[in-house]
Motif scaffolding. Structure first.
Motif, PDB file in Angstrom:
ATOM      1  N   GLY A 230       0.727  -1.445   0.004  1.00 48.03           N
ATOM      2  CA  GLY A 230       0.191  -0.054  -0.130  1.00 48.03           C
ATOM      3  C   GLY A 230       0.879   1.409  -0.034  1.00 48.03           C
ATOM      4  N   ILE A 231       1.796   1.399   0.826  1.00 45.00           N
ATOM      5  CA  ILE A 231       2.694   2.311   0.846  1.00 45.00           C
ATOM      6  C   ILE A 231       3.541   2.785  -0.274  1.00 45.00           C
ATOM      7  N   ASP A 232       3.801   1.345  -0.987  1.00 42.33           N
ATOM      8  CA  ASP A 232       4.614   1.368  -2.350  1.00 42.33           C
ATOM      9  C   ASP A 232       3.712   1.748  -3.424  1.00 42.33           C
ATOM     10  N   LYS A 233       2.657   1.520  -3.367  1.00 38.31           N
ATOM     11  CA  LYS A 233       1.753   2.081  -4.440  1.00 38.31           C
ATOM     12  C   LYS A 233       1.400   3.558  -4.346  1.00 38.31           C
ATOM     13  N   ALA A 234       1.077   3.973  -3.051  1.00 39.37           N
ATOM     14  CA  ALA A 234       0.785   5.313  -2.871  1.00 39.37           C
ATOM     15  C   ALA A 234       2.029   6.187  -3.235  1.00 39.37           C
ATOM     16  N   LYS A 235       3.211   5.841  -3.257  1.00 36.50           N
ATOM     17  CA  LYS A 235       4.258   6.662  -3.316  1.00 36.50           C
ATOM     18  C   LYS A 235       4.643   6.477  -4.711  1.00 36.50           C
ATOM     19  N   ASN A 236       4.944   5.303  -5.170  1.00 35.37           N
ATOM     20  CA  ASN A 236       5.392   5.185  -6.522  1.00 35.37           C
ATOM     21  C   ASN A 236       4.734   4.603  -7.572  1.00 35.37           C
ATOM     22  N   SER A 237       3.419   4.804  -7.487  1.00 36.22           N
ATOM     23  CA  SER A 237       2.503   4.484  -8.633  1.00 36.22           C
ATOM     24  C   SER A 237       2.681   5.552  -9.818  1.00 36.22           C
ATOM     25  N   ILE A 238       2.915   5.015 -11.003  1.00 35.51           N
ATOM     26  CA  ILE A 238       3.041   5.786 -12.125  1.00 35.51           C
ATOM     27  C   ILE A 238       2.073   6.814 -12.565  1.00 35.51           C
ATOM     28  N   CYS A 239       0.646   6.558 -12.230  1.00 37.93           N
ATOM     29  CA  CYS A 239      -0.106   7.753 -12.372  1.00 37.93           C
ATOM     30  C   CYS A 239      -1.158   7.793 -11.374  1.00 37.93           C
ATOM     31  N   LYS A 240      -0.949   7.301 -10.094  1.00 40.85           N
ATOM     32  CA  LYS A 240      -1.557   7.624  -8.997  1.00 40.85           C
ATOM     33  C   LYS A 240      -3.204   7.126  -9.204  1.00 40.85           C
ATOM     34  N   ALA A 241      -4.000   8.358  -9.021  1.00 38.97           N
ATOM     35  CA  ALA A 241      -5.443   8.042  -8.840  1.00 38.97           C
ATOM     36  C   ALA A 241      -5.960   7.943 -10.243  1.00 38.97           C
ATOM     37  N   HIS A 242      -5.260   8.381 -11.034  1.00 34.57           N
ATOM     38  CA  HIS A 242      -5.851   8.380 -12.625  1.00 34.57           C
ATOM     39  C   HIS A 242      -6.032   7.048 -13.342  1.00 34.57           C
ATOM     40  N   CYS A 243      -5.267   5.969 -12.630  1.00 36.15           N
ATOM     41  CA  CYS A 243      -5.351   4.607 -13.093  1.00 36.15           C
ATOM     42  C   CYS A 243      -5.711   3.548 -11.904  1.00 36.15           C
ATOM     43  N   GLY A 244      -5.963   4.225 -10.979  1.00 36.83           N
ATOM     44  CA  GLY A 244      -6.190   3.371  -9.657  1.00 36.83           C
ATOM     45  C   GLY A 244      -5.106   2.743  -8.929  1.00 36.83           C
ATOM     46  N   TYR A 245      -3.979   3.631  -9.199  1.00 31.38           N
ATOM     47  CA  TYR A 245      -2.885   3.276  -8.369  1.00 31.38           C
ATOM     48  C   TYR A 245      -1.937   1.964  -8.661  1.00 31.38           C
ATOM     49  N   ILE A 246      -1.756   1.770 -10.112  1.00 29.14           N
ATOM     50  CA  ILE A 246      -1.335   0.839 -10.581  1.00 29.14           C
ATOM     51  C   ILE A 246       0.306   0.893 -10.376  1.00 29.14           C
ATOM     52  N   LEU A 247       0.998  -0.006  -9.938  1.00 28.97           N
ATOM     53  CA  LEU A 247       2.262   0.091  -9.325  1.00 28.97           C
ATOM     54  C   LEU A 247       3.376  -0.057 -10.485  1.00 28.97           C
ATOM     55  N   GLY A 248       3.637  -0.941 -11.266  1.00 31.45           N
ATOM     56  CA  GLY A 248       4.246  -1.061 -12.160  1.00 31.45           C
ATOM     57  C   GLY A 248       5.427  -2.310 -11.924  1.00 31.45           C
ATOM     58  N   HIS A 249       6.117  -1.974 -10.854  1.00 34.13           N
ATOM     59  CA  HIS A 249       7.140  -3.174 -10.258  1.00 34.13           C
ATOM     60  C   HIS A 249       7.161  -2.680  -8.989  1.00 34.13           C
TER      61      HIS A 249
END
Length: 591
Positions: free
Chosen positions: A336-355
């Protein structure tokens, strides 16, 4: 070789479905009340529970099939894994997924409500008088189900015509083939995506309350599952106390026969106290009879005996599950912390992380175990059953509520058909939420690419795959952000992760709610877990007397010896004649 491997994976899935059917049957028979058992309700609940578990357990099959096309040790596709072969595997999985998802939606929104109203339409007096027929019940149930049918039609129409997420479509950060593929779908796929995205989001709201609570309560329930007094001893003591109580009542009534004005104030207070105690003892007597399995279905009796035999292992199992729950908590918090901080497009794509950027234990375990099928499948099955069991415990503890009003209570052997059907709908929605949580939060890399890797080196000749046999450091795990052309050809994302990411990219509103609800889930789990360290949960309070309630509040490790002795008595069906459990205390005196 490829055909044999694929067949073995599907065979493992078929075996799991048979196992799930058994679990669903045991779950329904354990919780439904024997007096009001209805064949239609039983069949629908078993089939619906099996279907939803089959849906969520398709994910490791999905991962195993797409991962079987690549050689992870060399970072390349297998020789037989041509693009057509890979597309055929993915297409087959899509058909199975869409079939199961559609089946879950129909069962949840149409079949279960119809069964509920069909059962409610039954009038025993009218049926005996011949005034009610099966046709009239069917018509009465259909009238109420029409509202749900209209809701389903509206839901799919909204999904059919709702526009794409324009912000995501024009976001340069999503200018990769993986994300472009998520935005390329027809209207039919979009309608199903929207409908299931909505159901998944509703399920997530329920999941945060019930599954989070159950995840903290289930280990404690196992640790405290052994009673302080065995069923035979409880029945013997209760019968003795009840006889003494009634004898004292007869003495008081006999002593005051013929007295003008009846009982004096002191005797009246004592008689009232004895009457209250008598009601408590009658409830305790009924509880002992239920615990011993008298007048119950043979499956329930067998389950009670098995519980008694395996009680010594429950303490160890409860401790293991408590540790596992804490590891899951930590893993979800890290992701959750990783997604909130490092998601490539944050809320625009539902916090997809990438890796994944931070080591995450659960994800690491699954990625390593997925290299040898079916180890990861067994682990995944156990993980899903843990979440499912936690959901059942959460519903049983909290009950089916509307705000602060309790509509139904879920209790073993006492759950009405209406409550069982509503619990089945809630479990369906929660399992959809569990599917999102496991795939996106608990084990995101495993759920997307499994153990797949790619060789980050150029090919020597055009049309050949790159060779990393002498360059192990160039073998990298597949991620959504891999821009290497080789990764595009080698890395095949799972169908489940593609579908869930499609929901969050095309409808970011669902993705935002589903993502931030995971932190609410962790918060509720932490609060309930801390409460259980100091005070055990109370369940079915109105069926327990004050003494049993006090014993429920004892610490987890208190009175362990008494628990094991009570377990042995439940197995043998005998009780001690003196001392130990053959005596009880009341009003400061031993009886």
């Amino acid at each position: 070789m490829a055909l044999i491997q694929t067949s073995l994976i599907w065979v493992a899935y078929a075996v799991a479905i048979v196992f799930l059917l058994t679990i669903a049957s045991v779950f329904v028979y354990l919780y439904q009340t024997p007096r009001d058992r209805a064949a239609s309700v039983t069949i629908v609940c078993i089939f619906t529970t099996s279907a939803l578990l089959a849906t969520v357990l398709l994910m490791p099959v999905d991962i195993a099939l797409v991962s079987s096309t690549s050689l992870s040790s060399q970072g390349r596709k297998k020789d037989w894994a041509t693009p057509d072969k890979v597309d055929s595997i993915v297409y087959t999985l899509q058909i199975v997924y869409y079939t199961l998802y559609s089946l879950d939606a129909v069962l949840c929104l149409l079949v279960v409500p119809f069964t509920y109203f069909y059962y409610e339409e039954y009038d025993e007096d009218a049926a005996e008088a011949g005034e009610q027929t099966a046709g009239s019940r069917l018509w009465g149930a259909l009238k109420y189900t029409i509202a749900f049918l209209l809701f389903v039609v509206i839901l799919f129409l909204v999904g059919f015509f709702v526009p794409f997420a324009r912000k995501a479509k024009h976001d340069n950060r999503l200018d990769l083939d993986y994300f472009k593929h998520l935005l390329q779908e027809n209207h039919g796929e979009r309608a199903l995506t929207f409908a299931l995205g909505l159901l998944m989001t509703v399920g997530t709201l329920i999941y945060t309350l019930y599954t989070a609570s159950g995840l903290a309560l289930l280990p404690v329930a196992l640790i405290k599952s052994a009673p302080f007094m065995s069923a035979p001893a409880l029945a013997a003591n209760t019968a003795s106390q009840l006889e003494q109580n009634r004898e004292r009542q007869r003495q008081l009534e006999g002593r005051n026969e013929g007295r003008e004005g009846g009982l004096d104030a002191r005797d009246r207070r004592e008689l009232e106290a004895l009457i209250r105690e008598e009601r408590t003892l009658i409830r305790r007597e009924r509880l002992a009879a239920e615990s011993s399995g008298e007048d119950r279905h043979w499956l329930v009796k067998a389950w009670i005996k098995m519980e008694a035999v395996f009680r010594p292992l429950k303490l160890l199992g409860g401790i293991i599950l408590m540790v596992l729950a804490l590891i899951i908590f930590v893993s979800m918090l890290i992701t959750g912390i990783d997604k909130a901080k490092n998601s490539i497009c944050k809320a625009h794509c539902g916090y997809i992380l990438g890796h994944i950027n931070i080591f995450q234990p659960i994800n690491w375990i699954f990625v390593i175990s997925s290299k040898v099928f079916p180890i990861d499948y067994v682990l995944y099955l156990l993980l899903i059953l843990f979440f499912f069991s936690a959901s059942v415990v959460g519903i049983a503890t909290v009950g089916i509520r509307f705000l602060w009003v309790t509509l139904f209570k879920i209790r073993k052997g006492h759950t009405s058909p209406q409550a069982l059907l509503m619990a089945t709908v809630m479990l369906t929605l929660m399992v959809l939420a569990i599917n999102y949580s496991v795939a996106m939060i608990v084990a995101p890399q495993y759920a997307t690419f499994g153990p797949q890797t790619y060789c980050d080196r150029p090919a020597r000749h055009a049309g050949e795959q790159p060779d990393c046999s002498n360059h192990k450091s160039a073998i990298k795990p597949c991620t959504e952000l891999a821009s290497n052309p080789v990764a595009k050809d080698v890395c095949t994302p799972s169908v489940a992760s593609t579908f869930i990411n499609r929901v969050t990219v095309n409808f970011p509103f669902f993705g935002i709610i589903d993502f931030w609800a995971q932190f609410v889930f962790l918060g509720i789990y932490l609060v309930v877990f801390l409460m259980t360290l100091f005070r055990a949960p109370r369940m079915d309070e109105e069926q327990l007397d004050a003494d049993l309630e006090e014993e429920e509040e004892e610490g987890l490790l208190a009175s362990t010896g008494r628990r094991f002795n009570a377990t042995w008595q439940d197995i043998t069906g005998r009780t001690k004649k003196s001392g130990g459990y053959g005596t009880t205390e009341r009003n400061g005196e031993r009886s």
